[in-house]
Motif scaffolding. Structure first.
Motif, PDB file in Angstrom:
ATOM      1  N   GLU A   1     -13.189   4.529  -2.057  1.00  0.00           N
ATOM      2  CA  GLU A   1     -12.747   5.915  -3.061  1.00  0.00           C
ATOM      3  C   GLU A   1     -14.260   6.502  -3.881  1.00  0.00           C
ATOM      4  O   GLU A   1     -14.297   8.155  -3.738  1.00  0.00           O
ATOM      5  CB  GLU A   1     -11.630   6.160  -3.697  1.00  0.00           C
ATOM      6  N   ILE A   2     -15.028   5.460  -4.552  1.00  0.00           N
ATOM      7  CA  ILE A   2     -16.185   5.804  -4.999  1.00  0.00           C
ATOM      8  C   ILE A   2     -17.011   6.313  -4.747  1.00  0.00           C
ATOM      9  O   ILE A   2     -17.679   7.553  -4.651  1.00  0.00           O
ATOM     10  CB  ILE A   2     -16.345   4.379  -6.272  1.00  0.00           C
TER      11      ILE A   2
ATOM     12  N   ILE B   1      -4.026  -6.746 -10.999  1.00  0.00           N
ATOM     13  CA  ILE B   1      -4.897  -7.474 -10.818  1.00  0.00           C
ATOM     14  C   ILE B   1      -4.562  -7.937 -12.363  1.00  0.00           C
ATOM     15  O   ILE B   1      -5.029  -9.253 -12.419  1.00  0.00           O
ATOM     16  CB  ILE B   1      -5.916  -7.084  -9.830  1.00  0.00           C
TER      17      ILE B   1
ATOM     18  N   LEU C   1      -2.942   5.036  -6.342  1.00  0.00           N
ATOM     19  CA  LEU C   1      -2.867   3.658  -5.705  1.00  0.00           C
ATOM     20  C   LEU C   1      -3.745   2.598  -6.405  1.00  0.00           C
ATOM     21  O   LEU C   1      -3.991   1.370  -6.734  1.00  0.00           O
ATOM     22  CB  LEU C   1      -3.119   3.616  -4.525  1.00  0.00           C
ATOM     23  N   LEU C   2      -5.130   3.062  -6.547  1.00  0.00           N
ATOM     24  CA  LEU C   2      -6.093   2.140  -6.428  1.00  0.00           C
ATOM     25  C   LEU C   2      -5.941   1.766  -8.473  1.00  0.00           C
ATOM     26  O   LEU C   2      -5.870   0.208  -8.530  1.00  0.00           O
ATOM     27  CB  LEU C   2      -7.557   2.760  -7.035  1.00  0.00           C
TER      28      LEU C   2
ATOM     29  N   PHE D   1      -1.525   8.897  -3.465  1.00  0.00           N
ATOM     30  CA  PHE D   1      -2.446   8.397  -2.799  1.00  0.00           C
ATOM     31  C   PHE D   1      -3.074   7.262  -3.570  1.00  0.00           C
ATOM     32  O   PHE D   1      -4.361   6.208  -3.640  1.00  0.00           O
ATOM     33  CB  PHE D   1      -3.577   8.643  -1.450  1.00  0.00           C
ATOM     34  N   GLN D   2      -3.895   8.814  -4.603  1.00  0.00           N
ATOM     35  CA  GLN D   2      -5.570   7.926  -5.193  1.00  0.00           C
ATOM     36  C   GLN D   2      -5.161   7.048  -6.751  1.00  0.00           C
ATOM     37  O   GLN D   2      -5.611   6.253  -7.160  1.00  0.00           O
ATOM     38  CB  GLN D   2      -6.486   9.253  -6.200  1.00  0.00           C
TER      39      GLN D   2
ATOM     40  N   LEU E   1     -10.108  -0.385  -0.935  1.00  0.00           N
ATOM     41  CA  LEU E   1     -10.106   0.689  -0.829  1.00  0.00           C
ATOM     42  C   LEU E   1     -10.890   1.839  -2.580  1.00  0.00           C
ATOM     43  O   LEU E   1     -11.391   3.050  -2.286  1.00  0.00           O
ATOM     44  CB  LEU E   1      -8.826   0.455  -1.731  1.00  0.00           C
ATOM     45  N   GLY E   2     -11.372   0.572  -2.948  1.00  0.00           N
ATOM     46  CA  GLY E   2     -12.280   1.414  -4.567  1.00  0.00           C
ATOM     47  C   GLY E   2     -13.229   1.553  -4.199  1.00  0.00           C
ATOM     48  O   GLY E   2     -13.398   2.519  -4.286  1.00  0.00           O
TER      49      GLY E   2
ATOM     50  N   ILE F   1      -7.767  -3.794  -1.466  1.00  0.00           N
ATOM     51  CA  ILE F   1      -7.572  -3.318  -2.875  1.00  0.00           C
ATOM     52  C   ILE F   1      -8.931  -2.887  -3.071  1.00  0.00           C
ATOM     53  O   ILE F   1      -9.610  -1.486  -3.338  1.00  0.00           O
ATOM     54  CB  ILE F   1      -7.076  -4.126  -4.133  1.00  0.00           C
TER      55      ILE F   1
ATOM     56  N   PHE G   1     -11.958   6.946 -11.213  1.00  0.00           N
ATOM     57  CA  PHE G   1     -11.662   6.076 -10.379  1.00  0.00           C
ATOM     58  C   PHE G   1     -12.741   4.072 -10.547  1.00  0.00           C
ATOM     59  O   PHE G   1     -12.049   3.964 -10.108  1.00  0.00           O
ATOM     60  CB  PHE G   1     -11.173   6.387  -9.570  1.00  0.00           C
ATOM     61  N   ALA G   2     -13.246   4.573 -11.295  1.00  0.00           N
ATOM     62  CA  ALA G   2     -15.171   4.008 -10.655  1.00  0.00           C
ATOM     63  C   ALA G   2     -14.552   3.136 -11.930  1.00  0.00           C
ATOM     64  O   ALA G   2     -14.899   1.813 -11.579  1.00  0.00           O
ATOM     65  CB  ALA G   2     -16.657   4.616 -11.290  1.00  0.00           C
TER      66      ALA G   2
ATOM     67  N   PHE H   1      -3.754  -0.808  -8.293  1.00  0.00           N
ATOM     68  CA  PHE H   1      -3.535  -2.280  -8.026  1.00  0.00           C
ATOM     69  C   PHE H   1      -4.468  -2.984  -9.265  1.00  0.00           C
ATOM     70  O   PHE H   1      -4.038  -3.812  -9.129  1.00  0.00           O
ATOM     71  CB  PHE H   1      -4.316  -1.881  -6.811  1.00  0.00           C
TER      72      PHE H   1
ATOM     73  N   PHE I   1       0.793  -1.375   0.043  1.00  0.00           N
ATOM     74  CA  PHE I   1       0.041   0.260   0.370  1.00  0.00           C
ATOM     75  C   PHE I   1       0.956   1.099  -0.290  1.00  0.00           C
ATOM     76  O   PHE I   1       0.200   2.080  -0.093  1.00  0.00           O
ATOM     77  CB  PHE I   1      -1.134  -0.117   0.865  1.00  0.00           C
TER      78      PHE I   1
ATOM     79  N   TYR J   1      -7.050  -8.745  -1.799  1.00  0.00           N
ATOM     80  CA  TYR J   1      -8.177  -8.632  -3.111  1.00  0.00           C
ATOM     81  C   TYR J   1      -9.020  -7.480  -2.326  1.00  0.00           C
ATOM     82  O   TYR J   1      -9.226  -6.769  -2.950  1.00  0.00           O
ATOM     83  CB  TYR J   1      -8.826  -9.254  -3.626  1.00  0.00           C
TER      84      TYR J   1
ATOM     85  N   LEU K   1     -11.190  -3.521 -11.633  1.00  0.00           N
ATOM     86  CA  LEU K   1     -10.785  -4.982 -11.178  1.00  0.00           C
ATOM     87  C   LEU K   1     -12.025  -5.951 -11.021  1.00  0.00           C
ATOM     88  O   LEU K   1     -11.761  -6.544 -10.920  1.00  0.00           O
ATOM     89  CB  LEU K   1     -10.802  -3.907  -9.883  1.00  0.00           C
TER      90      LEU K   1
ATOM     91  N   PHE L   1     -12.143   0.816 -10.741  1.00  0.00           N
ATOM     92  CA  PHE L   1     -12.718   0.033  -9.848  1.00  0.00           C
ATOM     93  C   PHE L   1     -13.669  -1.553 -10.255  1.00  0.00           C
ATOM     94  O   PHE L   1     -13.316  -2.387 -10.903  1.00  0.00           O
ATOM     95  CB  PHE L   1     -13.984   0.968  -9.063  1.00  0.00           C
TER      96      PHE L   1
END
Lengths: 236, 333, 446
Positions: free
Chosen positions: C214-215, B257, B249-250, B246-247, C210-211, C207, B309-310, B253, B44, C204, B316, B313
């Protein structure tokens, strides 16, 4: 009589409080094949791990070529001439066959191409796949890669933990043939086997372990002929 | 003509920005994936390693500028980068020594290492704020454009312009070089192969006489070099702001992945997949649709930029749902 | 984690003594006025109230981490979601907002949800070559329909009295009712994330959370129709009286005079005491429930799973399912804390939800207090919160002391100005030190 090449005497020890090995002795002469058999939970693999230094002994002594190595780490024992093939996870799956052998030779500073050629000669099936990832090979071929990797340090004692686990009978026979070939080059073999009957057939010396101690010790043929051993351990 | 204009617009607003952003993510994800492959935990602190390194690079850049050293058209930061990497590497190796090594020797659960990396993240975040503050900093000097909109229009006579900033071109070149060097190292050199072997099968690597501490140190070094490079390029391209790291990071990751944690090639691919999806989804396509002869009502923007960032996500989640080992088969442990 | 659990005996007096020390700190804060303490009961109680809410958050995190070993890196998101509840449940309805686009908005959200459900069904039912095209078709059609319904509704709502409202408004129900609703909101989000990320590797979940964290914060910041975004929602009703009303109340003023306090101070203290009682009651009730649950067969199974997942799985326990349960419950508690916090502030300020402050600080509270122990988590929360607030004062004081000999100039200014950043370094250090040298925390698990 001179001291045997490998002599692990009166080993006692285990992982927790209770001992798994209760005075187990294993010796192997140069170029001999020694096989450890016994029922489940007899401490066969543990005994071999103790010889290789993966288990701290409470009592007993391990000597290789007359030198006391009881306190050495497995890595140091590799440098002294031991080679070990674990039962599972014994290859680098995402690396090619050739890279697996290179990693086997990691501690060697000299030119190891000759050794590699010898390994390929011994295992022609994997020689054809030297650029393929080891993880993509069949079970028998993987075992060959695993043995080949251990041979890359040019060990004087090769230890195999159930090399035929999970392979077909044909592959097993072939693997045993190869092991005999390796022994003929003067390398001592110490092997744990689940397929006791077939393994004892090729063994110069066999150890039947029960509850972490030697029950019977004799030549492979003699053990196979012993009615007591046949009845209790070989299923008649 | 409109077809050409549409193409240029796509290049200018989607392909070029996404490619340079993707390259930055790829460098970051490579570091995350290497650390995961060797040390077996998700770091992290990686985003803040990027920030910390970039902050040092900025300080050194200012120093170099003050004594009048520069690279002409190229940003001075490029000259400061090796020093920034070296200083950050010293710090990171120090954290390994005082923080991570203990848990490694105890063979602690990965999640404990993740937790420890959160502690390191805090410290690095605080240090970064301490040395450079929380304000937005621009540190790109030298020439701004390799190709500017006016030049492009003059050359081609198209109404739609195209620009390629120096920082963008630099990002792509540096990333290509870094990837080339890294893959050559991993596939050809003895130390690189030892790293791969260790990542593949730790116990067997030990049996083969590979020194785990050396492999670990090497991994931190490489990951730090990649992180500081990524952080500097990201800062040159956008601007430097601590919180942005920091942001990021997502998406990093997510990229690692998507490519399969522990798989370096996958991390590079993942970086570009995430970046292109992010830009494509948040770009208003109206202009291009107009060139192509449609007359759309709205902006044709699937998602507003605040939600970029969505996208990471969702990617992911989709990967976790359908292929948890990633597209390129990483570790599934 | 398993290797930190060989419990050596801990004195039974440890927790009470630590709580006494904590109480002494608050008494000092209220009574002494010097460089260290403010000497204001209002300040002391304000810190205490937020400390109690932090304790509820820490309780939620402790359930996830201490009971199940789950790393939730998105606490801030669940907190923010819980904080939305008082806005939607308890603020006064906005004139005209519902008429402007309410039904259409609800329909849009239903279409969006329906699309996801339909997509899942398509994926499950259809197999073969049509699977992916069908899925894509459903998603695209659903998205277009959703946007067609959603965009005009949002525009209409945001245009409605945009200076003072511009949001959908609330139902005007009592604010205490919104607390369980906040817990429900957070629980729903946790169920979704947990469904996807649990059962895979432990990182996982970290992570993925974390996502989602933020969302959720991004949604609150940008969806003005919902939370007014950066314009904040203020005027959230209170469960306790307003200070001004108390000051206007002759009885109260008389009683304040008896205590020797000015009406202004007395009203502030009284309101804060009421809040403290309310939050304290919630906290105690939660601890009681959590302790009861932990001693039940369910709790024993939970701990068995945490200590040895493989063995528990071999015994036929559905580990993933249990993890989902505890993750949802823990997140619900965090959501509850979010609703409580927004109620206390009387304000929803989406911009203030900072992950460092609301995710990782809570983590430090739990680790310091003693993961796995509810009393420990609560103690850690109040203590760390107290120190976090005081560090704001003590940090610059310390800096001034240290930099005293330095000549006035840029360096000294820089150091003085950067004192607040020291808090992050201190926080990281505390986390690392406790994790390494006292992994069981101040009040270890029994």
């Amino acid at each position: 009589m001179a001291e045997p090449y490998l002599s692990a005497t009166d080993m006692r020890g285990g992982y927790g409080k209770a001992d798994i090995l209760n005075g187990c002795t294993l010796t192997v002469e140069r170029g001999q094949i020694a096989v450890i058999v016994g029922p489940n939970g007899a401490g066969k693999s543990t005994a071999m791990k103790a010889v290789f230094g993966m288990l701290a002994l409470r009592e007993g002594k391990v000597a290789l070529a007359g030198e006391d190595i009881t306190r050495l780490t497995p890595q140091e024992r590799v440098r002294k001439g031991m080679g070990f093939v674990p039962q599972t996870h014994n290859i680098f799956p995402t690396m090619t066959v050739e890279e697996n052998l290179e990693m086997g030779a990691f501690i060697r500073e000299d030119d190891y191409r000759d050794t590699m050629a010898q390994v390929y000669e011994l295992f022609p099936a994997v020689a054809d796949k030297r650029r393929q990832n080891a993880g993509e090979l069949s079970g028998g071929q993987r075992q060959q890669v695993a043995v080949g990797r251990a041979l890359m340090t040019r060990p004087s004692l090769l230890m195999l933990d159930e090399p035929t686990a999970g392979v077909s009978p044909i592959v097993m026979d072939e693997l045993f043939d190869r092991i005999i070939e390796v022994a003929r080059t003067g390398i001592s073999i110490l092997m744990v086997e689940q397929n006791a009957r077939q393994a004892l057939e090729i063994a110069d010396i066999g150890y039947v372990l029960v509850q972490g101690a030697n029950r019977y010790t004799d030549s492979g043929q003699a053990l196979l002929a012993d009615p007591e051993v046949r009845r209790t351990f070989l299923g008649g | 003509m409109d077809m050409l204009n549409a193409l240029v617009a796509i290049l200018n607003f989607v392909v070029i920005p996404a490619a340079s952003y993707g390259a930055q993510l790829a460098l970051g994800a490579l570091g995350v994936t290497l650390i995961y492959g060797i040390l077996r935990f998700s770091n992290f602190a990686h985003g803040d390693t990027m920030a910390f390194g970039a902050a040092l690079v900025i300080l050194i850049t200012w120093g170099l500028q003050a004594i009048g050293i520069g690279l002409g058209p190229l940003p001075t930061a490029l000259l400061a980068l090796p020093f920034g990497i070296a200083l950050t590497a010293v710090f990171i190796l120090g954290t390994d020594r005082v923080v991570y090594r203990f848990y490694r020797s105890k063979r602690s659960a990965p999640i404990i290492l993740v937790m420890a990396s959160v502690g390191v993240m805090f410290i690095m975040n605080g240090l970064t704020r301490l040395i450079i503050g929380v304000d937005e900093i621009r540190f790109d000097d030298g020439a701004r454009f390799l190709v500017s909109v006016q030049q492009f229009r003059a050359w081609t006579g198209l109404s739609e312009g195209l620009s390629l900033r120096v920082s963008q071109a630099l990002t792509l070149v540096v990333t290509a070089l870094a990837c080339w060097a890294l893959f050559r190292f991993l596939n050809r050199s003895r130390a690189g192969k030892a790293m791969r072997a260790y990542s593949d099968n730790e116990d067997l690597a030990l049996l083969s006489g590979i020194d785990p501490e050396r492999v670990v140190r090497l991994t931190w070094l490489i990951a730090t070099a990649l992180a500081v490079t990524a952080g500097t390029l990201y800062g040159l391209d956008k601007s430097f702001k601590v919180f942005n790291y920091f942001q990021i990071l997502l998406p990093i990751f997510a990229a690692a992945i998507v490519g399969g944690l522990g798989n370096p090639l996958g991390a590079v691919a993942g970086g570009f997949i995430v970046a292109f999806s992010e830009v494509a989804v948040t770009y208003p396509w109206r202009k291009i649709a107009t060139y192509l002869g449609f007359e759309p009502q709205g902006l044709l923007q699937l998602l507003s930029t605040e939600y970029k960032f969505a996208v990471s996500f969702v990617i992911l989640i989709v990967v976790l749902l359908f292929r948890p080992t990633g597209l390129f088969r990483g570790k599934s442990v | 984690m398993s290797n930190t659990r060989q419990a050596e005996a801990v004195s039974p007096w440890r927790a009470p003594v630590l709580f006494l020390i904590l109480a002494a700190l608050f008494l000092a804060e209220g009574s002494f006025r010097n460089a260290l303490f403010s000497g204001s009961w209002n300040t002391a109680l304000a810190i205490l109230n937020m400390g109690l809410i932090s304790a509820v958050m820490a309780l939620g995190v402790n359930m996830q981490w201490g009971y199940a070993g789950l790393f939730n890196a998105g606490v801030v998101g669940f907190l923010a979601l819980g904080g939305l509840a008082p806005v939607l449940v308890s603020t006064a309805p906005v004139q005209g907002a519902w008429a402007a686009g309410g039904p259409r908005l609800i329909l849009a959200l239903l279409v969006g949800l329906g699309t996801l459900v339909l997509a899942a069904q398509v994926w499950r039912r259809i197999s073969g070559a049509w699977r992916v095209p069908a899925l894509v078709a459903v998603l695209v059609a659903g998205f277009v329909a959703y946007r067609w319904l959603f965009d005009p509704a949002v525009m209409a709502i945001e245009a409605n009295n945009s200076a003072r409202a511009g949001n959908i408004g609330g139902l005007g129900w009592p604010v205490l009712l919104s607390w369980p609703v906040g817990a429900l909101f957070a629980a729903a989000a946790a169920w979704g994330v947990g469904k996807v990320a649990l059962g895979l590797r432990s990182d996982y979940l970290a992570i993925a959370t974390l996502g989602i964290g933020e969302i959720i914060v991004a949604v609150m910041r940008n969806e003005e129709w919902l939370s007014r975004g950066v314009k904040n929602v203020s005027g959230i009703p209170r469960p306790v009286p307003y200070e001004l009303d108390l000051q206007g109340n002759a009885d109260f003023v008389a009683r304040a005079a008896e205590w020797g306090m000015s009406p202004a101070v007395a009203s502030g203290v009284w309101v804060k005491l009421l809040y403290a009682g309310l939050f304290g009651a919630v906290l105690l009730a939660l601890i009681l429930l959590a302790e009861l649950a932990l001693k039940s067969p369910w709790g024993r199974m939970m701990r068995a799973i945490r200590d040895n997942e493989t063995a528990a799985e071999a015994m036929g326990k559905d580990v993933t399912r249990r993890h989902l349960q505890i993750f949802v419950i823990g997140s619900a508690v965090i959501g509850l804390a979010g609703a409580m916090m927004v109620t206390l502030d009387g304000l929803l300020s989406p911009n203030s939800f900072n992950p460092l402050r609301y995710t990782f600080l809570i983590w430090v509270m739990v680790i310091v207090g003693g993961s796995g122990n509810n009393w420990g988590a609560a103690l850690g929360a109040i203590l760390v919160w107290f120190l976090w607030i005081k560090a704001e004062v003590w940090g610059p004081e310390l800096m001034r002391l240290v930099t005293g000999p330095l000549p006035a100039g840029a360096l000294r200014d820089h150091l003085l100005g950067s004192a607040p950043h020291m808090r992050f370094i201190a926080l990281g250090l505390v986390l690392l030190l406790v994790l390494r040298f006292a992994p069981r925390g101040l009040v270890p698990e029994k």
